[in-house]
Design an enzyme around this catalytic site. Structure first.
Site, PDB file in Angstrom:
ATOM      1  N   LYS A  60      35.846  40.263  35.668  1.00  0.00           N
ATOM      2  CA  LYS A  60      36.671  41.075  36.575  1.00  0.00           C
ATOM      3  C   LYS A  60      36.219  42.530  36.536  1.00  0.00           C
ATOM      4  CE  LYS A  60      40.774  38.214  36.103  1.00  0.00           C
ATOM      5  NZ  LYS A  60      41.913  37.903  35.261  1.00  0.00           N
ATOM      6  N   GLN A  63      46.541  39.821  31.701  1.00  0.00           N
ATOM      7  CA  GLN A  63      45.923  38.489  31.620  1.00  0.00           C
ATOM      8  C   GLN A  63      46.869  37.507  30.918  1.00  0.00           C
ATOM      9  OE1 GLN A  63      42.937  37.643  32.984  1.00  0.00           O
ATOM     10  NE2 GLN A  63      43.100  35.538  32.258  1.00  0.00           N
ATOM     11  N   ASP A  72      48.450  40.522  40.970  1.00  0.00           N
ATOM     12  CA  ASP A  72      48.549  39.075  40.738  1.00  0.00           C
ATOM     13  C   ASP A  72      49.610  38.435  41.646  1.00  0.00           C
ATOM     14  OD1 ASP A  72      46.874  37.807  38.854  1.00  0.00           O
ATOM     15  OD2 ASP A  72      47.888  38.798  37.181  1.00  0.00           O
TER      16      ASP A  72
HETATM   17  N1  GUN Z   1      45.141  33.496  33.657  1.00  0.00           N
HETATM   18  C1  GUN Z   1      44.573  32.499  34.401  1.00  0.00           C
HETATM   19  N2  GUN Z   1      44.612  32.803  35.710  1.00  0.00           N
HETATM   20  C2  GUN Z   1      45.209  34.009  35.808  1.00  0.00           C
HETATM   21  C3  GUN Z   1      45.505  34.850  36.910  1.00  0.00           C
HETATM   22  O1  GUN Z   1      45.256  34.545  38.083  1.00  0.00           O
HETATM   23  N3  GUN Z   1      46.129  36.022  36.586  1.00  0.00           N
HETATM   24  C4  GUN Z   1      46.416  36.375  35.306  1.00  0.00           C
HETATM   25  N4  GUN Z   1      47.041  37.531  35.106  1.00  0.00           N
HETATM   26  N5  GUN Z   1      46.153  35.607  34.272  1.00  0.00           N
HETATM   27  C5  GUN Z   1      45.540  34.442  34.524  1.00  0.00           C
END
Ligand code: GUN
Length: 296
Positions: free
Chosen positions: A54, A98, A121
């Protein structure tokens, strides 16, 4: 194999290119650079890989990237203090904590502490409510990526029968809302659904998001249907580690009209949509027009 392969890797590159072009104009015309903060608590290896990826892609799109790496035993108060600091930081337009968080931390509490306008998100309860009521919201990245692939393949989705397998807050439920928003007839199926194969056979669009390797065989798929495989499962086969989806690709590709591969389907779209959401959040917070084709 007869199905067309929906190339998520290629579409994600197109989305990232659009984001980067818009960021260039934003910086040149308004002196604004979108900023994304990612908060990682603990050392889960898969999460570390995602977070690194990311950060790299955020910088490649011309945006500011900030990472907060906190110890696995970080207290809830300390994590909430980091979120509050990012909420107040005018150079940060998107915040992602996350998941999963270590067990001693309350995920709902932490997610709902994020400023909804910075919740890239789309997990904050107010964004969930806005999406469910058809109002402008931040949309969860994975379902948004699936929607983009479906629109790219079908054009209009109006009137199509869509079956979403999986009812998670991250994928299944928001995916169903987005498909409803595009006028599909939507069924959400899950582990307790009766006659699951029959339900799936009625679908023009199947979105599989259950997290069980190759659970959906080709004989559940209607001839010509579009299959979006959200699963990313690590399995061992013939002594090798492999990534497989929730759909048995080989048998499904023999009957489907179109299908996403794993890897190279939904996965790359998720991060591309995170960048798109960060740009969207930045434009909204500055009262500027949103990028076209990058939101639901
Ligand atoms: N863990 C797995 N997928 C995601 C996501 O799309 N967002 C976040 N914040 N954590 C994750």
């Amino acid at each position: 194999m007869s199905a067309k392969i929906i190339d998520g890797k290629a579409l994600a590159a197109t989305v990232r290119g659009k984001v980067a072009d818009h960021v260039t104009r934003l910086t040149a015309d308004h002196g604004i650079t979108p900023g994304l903060a990612v908060v990682l608590v603990g050392e889960d290896p898969a999460s570390q890989v995602y977070v690194r990826s990311k950060g790299k892609q955020t910088i490649e799109a011309g945006m500011k990237s900030v990472e907060h790496k906190l110890d696995a035993d970080t207290s809830e108060a300390d994590l909430l203090a980091v979120v509050a600091e990012l909420n107040a930081d005018p150079t940060i337009h998107g915040i992602l904590v996350q998941l999963p968080l270590p067990k001693h931390l309350n995920e709902d509490l932490v997610i709902n502490a994020i400023d909804p306008a910075k919740d890239v998100d789309g997990f904050h309860i107010s964004n969930v409510g806005l999406l469910a009521t058809g109002q402008k919201s931040m949309v969860p990245c994975t379902p948004l990526g699936c929607l983009m692939m479906l629109r790219e393949h079908h054009g209009s989705l109006s009137g199509l029968n869509a079956v979403v397998i999986g009812r998670s807050n991250i994928v299944g439920k928001p995916m169903a809302q987005l498909l409803l928003g595009d006028s599909c007839t939507v069924t959400i199926a899950h582990s307790r659904t009766k006659d699951l194969p029959e339900v799936v056979r009625r679908a023009d669009i199947v979105v599989a998001a259950v997290g069980r390797p190759e659970m959906v065989p080709g004989d559940w798929i209607a001839p010509g249907a579009t299959v979006i495989d959200v699963g990313i499962n690590r399995i061992e086969r013939d002594g090798k580690n492999r990534l497989v989806g929730d759909v048995d690709f080989e048998s499904a590709a023999a009957v489907a009209g179109a299908i996403t591969p794993v890897p190279g389907g939904v996965g790359p779209m998720t991060i591309a949509c995170l960048l798109a959401n960060t740009l969207t959040a930045c434009c909204r917070s500055n009262g500027l027009p949103e990028p076209e084709g990058l939101t639901a």
